[in-house]
Motif scaffolding. Structure first.
Motif, PDB file in Angstrom:
ATOM      1  N   ASP A  79       0.849  -1.190   0.000  1.00 19.79           N
ATOM      2  CA  ASP A  79       0.000   0.000   0.000  1.00 19.79           C
ATOM      3  C   ASP A  79       0.887   1.244   0.000  1.00 19.79           C
ATOM      4  O   ASP A  79       2.030   1.221   0.457  1.00 19.79           O
ATOM      5  CB  ASP A  79      -0.890   0.007   1.241  1.00 19.79           C
ATOM      6  CG  ASP A  79      -2.183   0.799   1.050  1.00 19.79           C
ATOM      7  OD1 ASP A  79      -2.312   1.502   0.027  1.00 19.79           O
ATOM      8  OD2 ASP A  79      -3.057   0.703   1.934  1.00 19.79           O
ATOM      9  N   TYR A  80       0.354   2.332  -0.530  1.00 17.06           N
ATOM     10  CA  TYR A  80       1.075   3.593  -0.653  1.00 17.06           C
ATOM     11  C   TYR A  80       0.619   4.580   0.412  1.00 17.06           C
ATOM     12  O   TYR A  80      -0.500   4.494   0.920  1.00 17.06           O
ATOM     13  CB  TYR A  80       0.829   4.200  -2.035  1.00 17.06           C
ATOM     14  CG  TYR A  80      -0.651   4.264  -2.370  1.00 17.06           C
ATOM     15  CD1 TYR A  80      -1.476   5.234  -1.823  1.00 17.06           C
ATOM     16  CD2 TYR A  80      -1.231   3.314  -3.213  1.00 17.06           C
ATOM     17  CE1 TYR A  80      -2.835   5.269  -2.112  1.00 17.06           C
ATOM     18  CE2 TYR A  80      -2.583   3.337  -3.506  1.00 17.06           C
ATOM     19  CZ  TYR A  80      -3.383   4.318  -2.941  1.00 17.06           C
ATOM     20  OH  TYR A  80      -4.725   4.335  -3.214  1.00 17.06           O
ATOM     21  N   GLU A  81       1.473   5.547   0.726  1.00 13.28           N
ATOM     22  CA  GLU A  81       1.115   6.677   1.575  1.00 13.28           C
ATOM     23  C   GLU A  81       2.025   7.844   1.229  1.00 13.28           C
ATOM     24  O   GLU A  81       3.245   7.699   1.223  1.00 13.28           O
ATOM     25  CB  GLU A  81       1.258   6.345   3.069  1.00 13.28           C
ATOM     26  CG  GLU A  81       0.270   5.307   3.582  1.00 13.28           C
ATOM     27  CD  GLU A  81       0.377   5.090   5.082  1.00 13.28           C
ATOM     28  OE1 GLU A  81       1.121   5.858   5.746  1.00 13.28           O
ATOM     29  OE2 GLU A  81      -0.270   4.169   5.597  1.00 13.28           O
ATOM     30  N   LEU A 136      -1.150  12.075  -4.666  1.00 11.54           N
ATOM     31  CA  LEU A 136      -0.528  10.810  -5.065  1.00 11.54           C
ATOM     32  C   LEU A 136      -1.408  10.169  -6.117  1.00 11.54           C
ATOM     33  O   LEU A 136      -2.632  10.094  -5.965  1.00 11.54           O
ATOM     34  CB  LEU A 136      -0.362   9.876  -3.857  1.00 11.54           C
ATOM     35  CG  LEU A 136       0.266   8.505  -4.147  1.00 11.54           C
ATOM     36  CD1 LEU A 136       1.104   8.040  -2.951  1.00 11.54           C
ATOM     37  CD2 LEU A 136      -0.798   7.448  -4.464  1.00 11.54           C
ATOM     38  N   SER A 137      -0.773   9.711  -7.193  1.00 15.53           N
ATOM     39  CA  SER A 137      -1.519   9.039  -8.253  1.00 15.53           C
ATOM     40  C   SER A 137      -0.904   7.678  -8.536  1.00 15.53           C
ATOM     41  O   SER A 137       0.298   7.467  -8.349  1.00 15.53           O
ATOM     42  CB  SER A 137      -1.528   9.880  -9.534  1.00 15.53           C
ATOM     43  OG  SER A 137      -0.217   9.988 -10.073  1.00 15.53           O
ATOM     44  N   VAL A 138      -1.745   6.751  -8.977  1.00 10.65           N
ATOM     45  CA  VAL A 138      -1.305   5.426  -9.407  1.00 10.65           C
ATOM     46  C   VAL A 138      -1.761   5.249 -10.849  1.00 10.65           C
ATOM     47  O   VAL A 138      -2.962   5.328 -11.142  1.00 10.65           O
ATOM     48  CB  VAL A 138      -1.891   4.318  -8.521  1.00 10.65           C
ATOM     49  CG1 VAL A 138      -1.446   2.941  -9.023  1.00 10.65           C
ATOM     50  CG2 VAL A 138      -1.474   4.506  -7.067  1.00 10.65           C
ATOM     51  N   ALA A 181       2.835   2.514 -11.738  1.00 11.92           N
ATOM     52  CA  ALA A 181       3.625   3.746 -11.623  1.00 11.92           C
ATOM     53  C   ALA A 181       2.961   4.656 -10.599  1.00 11.92           C
ATOM     54  O   ALA A 181       1.790   5.010 -10.740  1.00 11.92           O
ATOM     55  CB  ALA A 181       3.717   4.444 -12.971  1.00 11.92           C
ATOM     56  N   VAL A 182       3.693   5.003  -9.564  1.00 11.10           N
ATOM     57  CA  VAL A 182       3.182   5.865  -8.503  1.00 11.10           C
ATOM     58  C   VAL A 182       3.906   7.205  -8.567  1.00 11.10           C
ATOM     59  O   VAL A 182       5.138   7.247  -8.629  1.00 11.10           O
ATOM     60  CB  VAL A 182       3.389   5.232  -7.111  1.00 11.10           C
ATOM     61  CG1 VAL A 182       2.769   6.113  -6.030  1.00 11.10           C
ATOM     62  CG2 VAL A 182       2.795   3.828  -7.059  1.00 11.10           C
ATOM     63  N   VAL A 183       3.148   8.294  -8.569  1.00 11.28           N
ATOM     64  CA  VAL A 183       3.723   9.631  -8.603  1.00 11.28           C
ATOM     65  C   VAL A 183       3.191  10.413  -7.409  1.00 11.28           C
ATOM     66  O   VAL A 183       1.987  10.520  -7.208  1.00 11.28           O
ATOM     67  CB  VAL A 183       3.384  10.382  -9.904  1.00 11.28           C
ATOM     68  CG1 VAL A 183       3.950  11.802  -9.866  1.00 11.28           C
ATOM     69  CG2 VAL A 183       3.937   9.627 -11.106  1.00 11.28           C
ATOM     70  N   MET A 184       4.112  10.952  -6.617  1.00  9.90           N
ATOM     71  CA  MET A 184       3.759  11.802  -5.477  1.00  9.90           C
ATOM     72  C   MET A 184       4.257  13.210  -5.738  1.00  9.90           C
ATOM     73  O   MET A 184       5.406  13.392  -6.157  1.00  9.90           O
ATOM     74  CB  MET A 184       4.385  11.250  -4.192  1.00  9.90           C
ATOM     75  CG  MET A 184       3.829   9.910  -3.761  1.00  9.90           C
ATOM     76  SD  MET A 184       4.714   9.226  -2.332  1.00  9.90           S
ATOM     77  CE  MET A 184       6.157   8.553  -3.163  1.00  9.90           C
ATOM     78  N   TYR A 205       5.863  23.120  -3.708  1.00 10.74           N
ATOM     79  CA  TYR A 205       7.153  23.581  -3.187  1.00 10.74           C
ATOM     80  C   TYR A 205       8.123  22.466  -2.803  1.00 10.74           C
ATOM     81  O   TYR A 205       9.270  22.744  -2.470  1.00 10.74           O
ATOM     82  CB  TYR A 205       6.972  24.508  -1.979  1.00 10.74           C
ATOM     83  CG  TYR A 205       6.012  25.643  -2.214  1.00 10.74           C
ATOM     84  CD1 TYR A 205       5.994  26.336  -3.427  1.00 10.74           C
ATOM     85  CD2 TYR A 205       5.110  26.039  -1.228  1.00 10.74           C
ATOM     86  CE1 TYR A 205       5.112  27.382  -3.644  1.00 10.74           C
ATOM     87  CE2 TYR A 205       4.222  27.087  -1.438  1.00 10.74           C
ATOM     88  CZ  TYR A 205       4.235  27.751  -2.648  1.00 10.74           C
ATOM     89  OH  TYR A 205       3.366  28.785  -2.869  1.00 10.74           O
ATOM     90  N   LEU A 206       7.694  21.199  -2.829  1.00 14.00           N
ATOM     91  CA  LEU A 206       8.542  20.110  -2.352  1.00 14.00           C
ATOM     92  C   LEU A 206       8.960  19.145  -3.452  1.00 14.00           C
ATOM     93  O   LEU A 206       9.711  18.207  -3.193  1.00 14.00           O
ATOM     94  CB  LEU A 206       7.846  19.342  -1.222  1.00 14.00           C
ATOM     95  CG  LEU A 206       7.452  20.165   0.005  1.00 14.00           C
ATOM     96  CD1 LEU A 206       6.785  19.270   1.042  1.00 14.00           C
ATOM     97  CD2 LEU A 206       8.653  20.885   0.609  1.00 14.00           C
ATOM     98  N   GLY A 207       8.468  19.352  -4.670  1.00 12.17           N
ATOM     99  CA  GLY A 207       8.900  18.518  -5.775  1.00 12.17           C
ATOM    100  C   GLY A 207       8.080  17.260  -5.963  1.00 12.17           C
ATOM    101  O   GLY A 207       6.906  17.188  -5.568  1.00 12.17           O
ATOM    102  N   GLU A 208       8.714  16.254  -6.531  1.00 12.89           N
ATOM    103  CA  GLU A 208       8.013  15.063  -7.007  1.00 12.89           C
ATOM    104  C   GLU A 208       8.830  13.808  -6.732  1.00 12.89           C
ATOM    105  O   GLU A 208      10.056  13.819  -6.759  1.00 12.89           O
ATOM    106  CB  GLU A 208       7.781  15.228  -8.508  1.00 12.89           C
ATOM    107  CG  GLU A 208       7.064  14.095  -9.191  1.00 12.89           C
ATOM    108  CD  GLU A 208       6.856  14.399 -10.681  1.00 12.89           C
ATOM    109  OE1 GLU A 208       5.700  14.592 -11.076  1.00 12.89           O
ATOM    110  OE2 GLU A 208       7.859  14.473 -11.418  1.00 12.89           O
ATOM    111  N   ILE A 209       8.127  12.715  -6.474  1.00 10.50           N
ATOM    112  CA  ILE A 209       8.734  11.389  -6.345  1.00 10.50           C
ATOM    113  C   ILE A 209       8.036  10.471  -7.331  1.00 10.50           C
ATOM    114  O   ILE A 209       6.808  10.436  -7.400  1.00 10.50           O
ATOM    115  CB  ILE A 209       8.569  10.827  -4.914  1.00 10.50           C
ATOM    116  CG1 ILE A 209       9.262  11.726  -3.896  1.00 10.50           C
ATOM    117  CG2 ILE A 209       9.106   9.410  -4.826  1.00 10.50           C
ATOM    118  CD1 ILE A 209       8.964  11.354  -2.456  1.00 10.50           C
TER     119      ILE A 209
END
Length: 406
Positions: A187-189, A273-275, A389-392, A396-400
């Protein structure tokens, strides 16, 4: 101005300001892509680090700097070929210092001096690719995390109070992989994280500390959690450490942001957060129940108790009554995770099944229900799967960006 073109108007203002910085010109408005926004300079310092032959270099990130249409870039550019670059001031070159932790540089110089020196240092402005920013080696592997610190998340998982637990994970970079291990339920958070330039052992330490805020993820094996959780006291935090620890469970973003007012700054953060392109989590830092200082002080108060477990052994939340400088405080995740606790109907009918299939010969009804729940969730495929593919992102804090692997 050392090869800088009018493509970067904020820097022209900076060069002419004689020490008075126009933060509005330096900071773009919040764009639909949260990851593209840089914190206003009059509210926060956005820091990043890059590797070099001389050691780690600390960069003060000023503004986004995409490749101009005419292809002309600043002469001082470190990465003129970068598609998603940012313009920044190399603080390590300016001050002749290469600390492992950029927070120590802010602590020793102070934000006011860095802002003042910025106007006189246009020759050290360079263009950097976001992908080149690396994790600060100051970040350790033992951290403190808050559970159900957003009321809507507490409602979706059936927990009505905030609790704390230790997490043990080395950080992974902004572009990384996370493994969906066989038999697990990954699971993601998305979370807002913070760390400090010093050890925190008292409220006075917290008040004096330089606070660095960044984006992070807290990934969980729900199967492990379901098997180890204390169902009579979920808020005890038991089971969370084993379920959330591991070397690929803690991705961190590219920036460490030092706000002048951490509380106001965190409240203004938006995160998503996207999946596979579908938004799953979306919230504001203002929705947190316990604020950062409350989490820290709660950790100091509870830290010495042997109430948590890791690998079957009793452990403390923190050691020696302090949050170490390399420890991260994870402030909790908003609603939208995959997990939902078993319904009363599910528990009842599987309890009946346990009884009439002679399941009692091999174990207790609770274990039977939990295993049935895990098996059903696995069959449904709702949790993260290899190839996802998970994108957070956070303002101001950017992306993962994460790719799920086997």
């Amino acid at each position: 101005m050392h090869g800088l073109t009018p493509k970067f108007p904020g820097l022209a203002v900076m060069a002419l300001s004689s020490g008075l910085l126009d933060a509005a010109a330096l900071s773009p408005a919040l764009s639909p892509a949260l990851a593209d926004s840089i914190a206003p300079l009059d509210q926060a310092l956005t820091l990043a680090q890059v590797e070099s032959p001389a050691g780690l270099q600390t960069i003060l990130v000023l503004e986004n700097a995409p490749v101009p249409e005419n292809g002309v870039v600043p002469e001082s550019a470190g990465r003129p070929d970068a598609d998603d670059g940012v313009l920044g001031l190399n603080l390590s070159k300016l001050y002749g210092s290469n600390p492992d932790d950029p927070l120590t540089m802010v602590a020793s110089l102070g934000p006011a001096r860095i802002r003042q020196d910025l106007a006189l240092s246009s020759a050290l402005l360079e263009r950097y690719a976001r992908e080149d920013f690396v994790i600060s080696p100051a970040i350790g592997s033992a951290h403190v995390a808050a559970g159900t610190n957003y009321s809507a998340h507490g409602e979706e998982v059936g927990v009505d109070e905030v609790f704390l637990f230790p997490k043990f994970s080395d950080p992974t970079p902004q572009v990384a992989k996370v493994a969906a291990r066989p038999g697990g339920l990954l699971d993601y958070e998305i979370e807002l994280c913070a760390r400090f330039d010093r050890d925190i052992a008292s409220p006075q330490d917290f008040s004096a500390a330089v606070v660095g805020v960044f984006l992070c993820g807290d990934y969980t094996d729900r199967a492990t959690l379901m098997r180890e959780i204390d169902t009579d006291d979920v808020a005890s935090g038991r089971g969370f450490t084993d379920a959330k620890s591991g070397n690929d469970r803690f991705p961190v973003g590219p920036f460490t942001v030092v706000p002048d007012d951490w509380e106001q700054f965190l409240s203004g953060i938006r995160m998503t957060l996207s999946v596979n392109g579908e938004i799953r989590q979306e919230a504001s830092g203002a929705d947190m129940i316990m604020k950062l200082d409350e989490i820290v002080l709660g950790s100091l108060k509870q830290g010495g108790e042997l109430r948590w477990t890791r690998g079957g052994e009793r452990i403390r939340l923190i050691e020696e009554g302090r949050i170490r400088a390399g420890q991260v405080v994870l402030t909790g995740t908003p609603e939208g995770v995959v997990f939902r606790r078993p319904t009363r109907s599910f528990i009842f009918w599987n309890g009946v099944r346990w009884l009439f299939t002679f399941g009692f010969l091999g174990g207790n009804p609770l274990d039977y229900v939990i295993e049935r729940f895990i098996e059903e969730a696995r069959d449904e495929g709702k949790y993260l799967q290899p190839g996802d593919a998970v994108v957070m992102q956070a303002s101001y804090l950017g992306e993962i960006k994460l790719t799920v692997t086997e």
